[in-house]
Enzyme design. Structure first.
Site, PDB file in Angstrom:
ATOM      1  N   LYS A  42       2.223  -3.242   7.356  1.00  0.00           N
ATOM      2  CA  LYS A  42       2.419  -3.466   5.925  1.00  0.00           C
ATOM      3  C   LYS A  42       3.874  -3.156   5.527  1.00  0.00           C
ATOM      4  O   LYS A  42       4.469  -3.866   4.716  1.00  0.00           O
ATOM      5  CB  LYS A  42       1.448  -2.608   5.105  1.00  0.00           C
TER       6      LYS A  42
ATOM      7  N   THR B 276       0.823  -1.202   0.000  1.00  0.00           N
ATOM      8  CA  THR B 276       0.000   0.000   0.000  1.00  0.00           C
ATOM      9  C   THR B 276       0.863   1.260   0.000  1.00  0.00           C
ATOM     10  O   THR B 276       1.981   1.262   0.525  1.00  0.00           O
ATOM     11  CB  THR B 276      -0.896   0.002   1.259  1.00  0.00           C
ATOM     12  N   ASP B 277       0.296   2.342  -0.515  1.00  0.00           N
ATOM     13  CA  ASP B 277       1.023   3.623  -0.470  1.00  0.00           C
ATOM     14  C   ASP B 277       1.140   4.160   0.965  1.00  0.00           C
ATOM     15  O   ASP B 277       1.934   5.061   1.229  1.00  0.00           O
ATOM     16  CB  ASP B 277       0.363   4.664  -1.384  1.00  0.00           C
ATOM     17  N   GLU B 278       0.354   3.583   1.892  1.00  0.00           N
ATOM     18  CA  GLU B 278       0.394   4.102   3.269  1.00  0.00           C
ATOM     19  C   GLU B 278       1.745   3.873   3.937  1.00  0.00           C
ATOM     20  O   GLU B 278       2.037   4.488   4.959  1.00  0.00           O
ATOM     21  CB  GLU B 278      -0.718   3.481   4.114  1.00  0.00           C
TER      22      GLU B 278
END
Ligand code: NAD
Ligand code: DAU
Length: 353
Positions: free
Chosen positions: A172, A143-145
């Site tokens: 993640k 994820t971009d998070e």
């Protein structure tokens, strides 16, 4: 000759190699869309879907795939070494696409343990088995998070330093690091995707877009965190899945690929758009307490996947959001069942405090 059965013999037609793919989390939002897409468009793939069926997993999402001969479902936990080992051996797994995760930031703020367990330990179990069975590809769906939060300017590139802010994001990021370490140390053929916010059919209504659609349809308040000006970069789920397929097939070992559709929106813009589409009053909007540690803005630079692999998003936001709202309008039974159980308890804790 096509031979598919218990052992999914690895030959098809012109003796091309059959891919025995372990898709984890394939009963969730993105994993089920991915599985349905792959099974409806290819014949060189046998999919074993391993999913624990947490609150977010739903076999109804897979109705169009469940009777296919090149598909099987196994209810189980990616953290279960013995089960994972058995699956690799029995189904001669040679590809892994790891979607399984605890995926909701607010839930990770309420309690982080299961996030560490599934997202970090579970990924490690899959990586160890992949190493033992010498898989040809391990795709880590990230994820971009993991990059943290942006200010008003700039985009996340694959070289942006990791700075995860929520327990979800840090779990993640840990999984990504573990996957890349397996590539570096053991030569495991790992590729990582980092995508922005997805929307589309079968998304669990804890996430912004389906939650707002369902609340509006039920004439319930629409809870907007803080000032509503946080920005997310939205991508329709089929575009993410085509990117994941391409990275799986053509991505360079050990590489990370950002995925995004250049569609930045503030949360309040999205909420107003949904209300307007459904012909509902903006009086339903309620500004509520902000999410602790709320990331201000995400925005993806997808140049690498575009120039190196030729991917670009096909769905335009205006059309795809309309399609999404129409899907929830047409699938009331699906979401009524989904919100009838554990969701109510979660909603009370998250929004009524
Ligand atoms: P989701 O919550 O809808 O689905 C997750 C699935 O994983 C569920 O079916 C659940 O039952 C399963 N699962 C959870 N724990 C498991 C375990 N221990 N063993 C086996 N299965 C387990 O999530 P999603 O939105 O479809 O996200 C899928 C993946 O994509 C996640 O890895 C997430 O981090 C990533 N991602 C999501 C988005 C997004 O916008 N939703 C964006 C970028 C990346
Ligand atoms: O960026 C990719 C990530 O996108 C994925 O890795 C996550 O799995 C996925 O859940 C999503 O995370 P977000 O936290 O960005 O998504 P969410 O839908 O929870 O929230 C989107 C924005 O809307 C965020 O700024 C918080 C806000 N929000 C959300 C909810 C649920 C509200 O204002 N009110 C709400 O009730």
């Amino acid at each position: 000759m096509i031979i598919i059965g218990e052992s999914h013999l690895t030959l098809i037609g012109n003796y091309k190699q059959m891919k025995n793919v372990l898709v984890t989390g394939g009963a969730g939002f993105i994993g089920s869309n991915f599985t349905n897409h792959i099974l409806s468009s290819r014949e060189d793939v046998f999919i074993v879907n391993l999913d624990k069926l947490t609150y977010a997993g739903n076999l109804e999402n897979l109705k169009e795939s469940e009777h296919r001969r090149n598909y099987t479902f196994i209810k189980g936990d990616i953290c279960n070494h013995e089960l994972v080992d058995y699956i690799f051996s029995k189904h001669r797994i040679n590809h892994v696409i790891n979607f399984a995760a605890e995926s909701h930031v607010d839930r990770s703020i309420l309690g982080s343990e299961v996030f560490f367990q599934t997202n970090v330990i579970g990924t490690n179990v899959l990586l160890e088995a992949s190493r033992r069975y010498e898989v040809e590809r391990f795709v880590q769906i990230s994820t971009d998070e993991v990059y943290g939060s942006l200010g008003a300017e700039g985009l996340f590139t694959e070289r942006t330093p990791l700075s995860p802010n929520s327990p979800y994001a840090s779990s993640k990021a840990s999984a990504d690091m573990m996957a890349l370490a397996f590539q570096h140390t053991y030569g495991l053929p790992v590729v990582v995707t980092r995508c922005s916010n997805n929307y589309g059919p079968f998304q669990f209504p804890e996430k912004l877009i389906p939650l707002m659609i369902i609340n509006a349809l039920s004439n319930k308040k629409l809870p907007v965190y803080g000032d509503g000006l946080n920005v997310r970069d939205w991508i329709y789920v089929t575009d993410h899945n085509k990117a994941a397929e391409l990275v799986w097939e053509k991505g360079k070992m050990g590489e990370i690929y950002n995925v995004g559709a250049k569609q930045e929106m503030t949360n309040i813009e999205i909420v107003k758009l949904i209300l307007s589409y459904l012909n509902k009053s903006e009086d339903l909007i309620e500004f509520v307490k902000d999410r602790p540690g709320h990331d201000r803005r995400y925005a993806i630079d997808a140049t690498k996947i575009n120039t190196e692999l030729g991917w670009k998003p096909l769905q335009k936001f205006e059309e795809a959001i309309a399609k999404t709202i129409d899907w929830y309008l047409a699938n009331k039974l699906w979401w009524e069942r989904v919100i009838s159980g554990e969701y109510q308890e979660y909603y009370e804790i998250q929004y009524e405090k």
